[in-house]
Motif scaffolding. Structure first.
Motif, PDB file in Angstrom:
ATOM      1  N   GLY A 281      29.928  50.782  55.162  1.00 42.62           N
ATOM      2  CA  GLY A 281      31.011  50.262  55.995  1.00 42.62           C
ATOM      3  C   GLY A 281      32.320  50.174  55.239  1.00 42.62           C
ATOM      4  N   ALA A 282      32.244  49.767  53.976  1.00 45.96           N
ATOM      5  CA  ALA A 282      33.458  49.675  53.157  1.00 45.96           C
ATOM      6  C   ALA A 282      33.993  51.049  52.785  1.00 45.96           C
ATOM      7  N   VAL A 283      33.106  51.959  52.431  1.00 49.69           N
ATOM      8  CA  VAL A 283      33.523  53.284  51.959  1.00 49.69           C
ATOM      9  C   VAL A 283      33.996  54.181  53.098  1.00 49.69           C
ATOM     10  N   VAL A 284      33.240  54.210  54.193  1.00 47.90           N
ATOM     11  CA  VAL A 284      33.521  55.152  55.273  1.00 47.90           C
ATOM     12  C   VAL A 284      34.492  54.579  56.297  1.00 47.90           C
ATOM     13  N   LEU A 285      34.295  53.309  56.682  1.00 43.50           N
ATOM     14  CA  LEU A 285      35.098  52.729  57.752  1.00 43.50           C
ATOM     15  C   LEU A 285      36.254  51.878  57.248  1.00 43.50           C
ATOM     16  N   GLY A 286      36.340  51.658  55.958  1.00 47.88           N
ATOM     17  CA  GLY A 286      37.432  50.855  55.413  1.00 47.88           C
ATOM     18  C   GLY A 286      37.284  49.375  55.677  1.00 47.88           C
ATOM     19  N   GLU A 287      36.074  48.895  55.985  1.00 48.01           N
ATOM     20  CA  GLU A 287      35.860  47.467  56.197  1.00 48.01           C
ATOM     21  C   GLU A 287      35.987  46.734  54.865  1.00 48.01           C
ATOM     22  N   ARG A 288      36.596  45.560  54.905  1.00 47.30           N
ATOM     23  CA  ARG A 288      36.781  44.767  53.695  1.00 47.30           C
ATOM     24  C   ARG A 288      36.245  43.360  53.922  1.00 47.30           C
ATOM     25  N   PRO A 289      34.992  43.122  53.602  1.00 47.16           N
ATOM     26  CA  PRO A 289      34.426  41.773  53.759  1.00 47.16           C
ATOM     27  C   PRO A 289      35.158  40.773  52.873  1.00 47.16           C
ATOM     28  N   THR A 290      35.257  39.536  53.358  1.00 46.87           N
ATOM     29  CA  THR A 290      35.925  38.485  52.586  1.00 46.87           C
ATOM     30  C   THR A 290      34.995  37.952  51.504  1.00 46.87           C
ATOM     31  N   PRO A 291      35.542  37.204  50.532  1.00 49.31           N
ATOM     32  CA  PRO A 291      34.685  36.637  49.480  1.00 49.31           C
ATOM     33  C   PRO A 291      33.558  35.758  50.019  1.00 49.31           C
ATOM     34  N   LEU A 292      33.849  34.960  51.059  1.00 50.21           N
ATOM     35  CA  LEU A 292      32.799  34.107  51.617  1.00 50.21           C
ATOM     36  C   LEU A 292      31.695  34.945  52.248  1.00 50.21           C
ATOM     37  N   GLN A 293      32.083  36.003  52.915  1.00 49.90           N
ATOM     38  CA  GLN A 293      31.079  36.874  53.520  1.00 49.90           C
ATOM     39  C   GLN A 293      30.247  37.592  52.458  1.00 49.90           C
ATOM     40  N   LEU A 294      30.894  38.023  51.399  1.00 50.81           N
ATOM     41  CA  LEU A 294      30.154  38.647  50.304  1.00 50.81           C
ATOM     42  C   LEU A 294      29.210  37.643  49.639  1.00 50.81           C
ATOM     43  N   ALA A 295      29.680  36.397  49.522  1.00 46.61           N
ATOM     44  CA  ALA A 295      28.810  35.356  48.962  1.00 46.61           C
ATOM     45  C   ALA A 295      27.592  35.148  49.856  1.00 46.61           C
ATOM     46  N   GLY A 296      27.802  35.202  51.188  1.00 46.92           N
ATOM     47  CA  GLY A 296      26.672  35.080  52.110  1.00 46.92           C
ATOM     48  C   GLY A 296      25.678  36.211  51.937  1.00 46.92           C
ATOM     49  N   CYS A 297      26.190  37.431  51.766  1.00 46.27           N
ATOM     50  CA  CYS A 297      25.297  38.567  51.513  1.00 46.27           C
ATOM     51  C   CYS A 297      24.500  38.331  50.237  1.00 46.27           C
ATOM     52  N   GLY A 298      25.188  37.804  49.213  1.00 53.95           N
ATOM     53  CA  GLY A 298      24.505  37.531  47.951  1.00 53.95           C
ATOM     54  C   GLY A 298      23.411  36.498  48.099  1.00 53.95           C
ATOM     55  N   LEU A 299      23.687  35.438  48.864  1.00 57.53           N
ATOM     56  CA  LEU A 299      22.670  34.412  49.091  1.00 57.53           C
ATOM     57  C   LEU A 299      21.446  34.984  49.795  1.00 57.53           C
ATOM     58  N   ILE A 300      21.681  35.857  50.767  1.00 54.62           N
ATOM     59  CA  ILE A 300      20.566  36.467  51.488  1.00 54.62           C
ATOM     60  C   ILE A 300      19.706  37.295  50.543  1.00 54.62           C
ATOM     61  N   LEU A 301      20.345  38.118  49.733  1.00 54.65           N
ATOM     62  CA  LEU A 301      19.600  39.007  48.851  1.00 54.65           C
ATOM     63  C   LEU A 301      18.890  38.238  47.733  1.00 54.65           C
TER      64      LEU A 301
END
Length: 324
Positions: A281-301
């Motif tokens: 999504g970031a590479v192809v569509l140019g989506e830029r998740p926010t730091p909080l959203q990235l932190a949420g992804c990290g918590l999930i993983l």
């Protein structure tokens, strides 16, 4: 040879059926599951590029995959015979849930973003082991319960609803609701898909699942989600790519590998899907998740990784049971 599933003895897949499904896939279910999950991860981006209604996308990604799947199922039938008719009910139910997942998830892509909608729908990492526990009495590792609150916090943070202007989709609240509903359908689909593969003939079962999903998607598209019988060559090209990488390769690998792994192990490996989707999504569509959203992804993983590591030591059998 048999293996325990929730107090019952289920016969292991016969060598002939293993050969029908592919020796490498059945001998290395972890790698097969991982490759399948990564193959599925591209579907969010490809569906965004197709820019069709949820009903159109869900129908065509299944319908375009059916010729290849029917050929694979026919070859399997010649080798190991047809699967019993009483199993059609399970396949049809799994297909209906799969259609619900696809329709709701495709709707959520535009509302909360391609990568993040995939992350949200993967609360299946909670639901599938709980289903296996409730129905099959499969032990749930203690660490699963310890990390569950962290995982749920991660899902909320990932949705972007906690911050203003911090989402990459048009309607994060509706997208979150649609993604969570998709997760319910997704979890039921994964559970039934895993169950359907326990006695072999996976390709025939999975083909029936996809056929059922196509019919349900068409009906839902005509009634609620929109359906375009001629979406254009450009859209059909992207949908054909989804059918090939997701329906024919990705989910067929998951269907074959999942019965051979413990439920929590398979659920963890499927979290490679949102990881791949966020990157694409970031590479192809140019989506830029926010730091909080990235932190949420990290918590999930991190939570999923911890639960996966704790599973075999707590239940005492997870390493020996070749199930998803």
């Amino acid at each position: 040879m048999s293996r325990p599933i929730g107090g019952r003895q289920v016969s292991a897949t016969a060598p002939g059926k293993d050969e029908a499904d592919g020796r490498w896939v059945t001998r290395y279910p972890v790698w097969s599951m991982a490759i399948g999950a990564l193959s599925v991860s591209g579907s969010a981006v490809l569906l965004d590029l197709a820019r069709t209604s949820p009903g159109t996308a869900s129908f065509y990604r299944c319908a375009l995959a059916l010729p290849a799947l029917l050929a694979l199922a026919a070859a399997e039938r010649r080798r190991v015979g047809a699967f019993p008719r009483h199993r059609y009910g399970l396949a049809v139910s799994a297909g209906a849930l799969f259609a619900g997942d696809m329709l709701l998830w495709t709707q959520a892509i535009g509302e909360v973003g391609a990568g993040l909608s995939t992350v949200l729908v993967n609360v299946q990492v909670v639901m599938v082991p709980l289903l296996a526990r409730a129905v099959d009495r499969e032990p749930v590792p203690r660490r699963f319960l310890w990390w569950l609150p962290v995982l749920l916090v991660g899902a909320v943070c990932t949705s972007g609803v906690l911050e203003q202007g911090g989402t990459v989709g048009a309607d994060p609240l509706r997208g979150t609701v649609h993604a969570v509903l998709a997760a319910v359908c997704y979890s039921g689909f994964l559970y039934l898909l895993r169950r359907g593969g326990h006695t072999g003939q996976v390709r025939q079962v999975y083909t029936a699942v996809v056929a059922s999903a196509a019919v349900v998607s068409l009906a839902a598209g005509l009634l609620w989600y929109g359906f375009d019988p001629a979406p254009g060559w450009r859209a059909l090209g992207w949908l054909l790519a989804v059918a090939a990488c997701s329906q024919v390769v990705g989910w067929l690998l998951v269907a074959t590998a999942s019965p051979r792994l413990a439920s929590h192990v398979g659920a963890v490996l499927l979290l490679l899907t949102p990881v791949g989707a966020v990157v694409l999504g970031a590479v192809v569509l140019g989506e830029r998740p926010t730091p909080l959203q990235l932190a949420g992804c990290g918590l999930i993983l991190v939570s999923a990784y911890a639960m996966g590591r704790g599973g075999t030591s707590d239940d005492g059998q997870g390493g020996s049971r070749r199930r998803r």
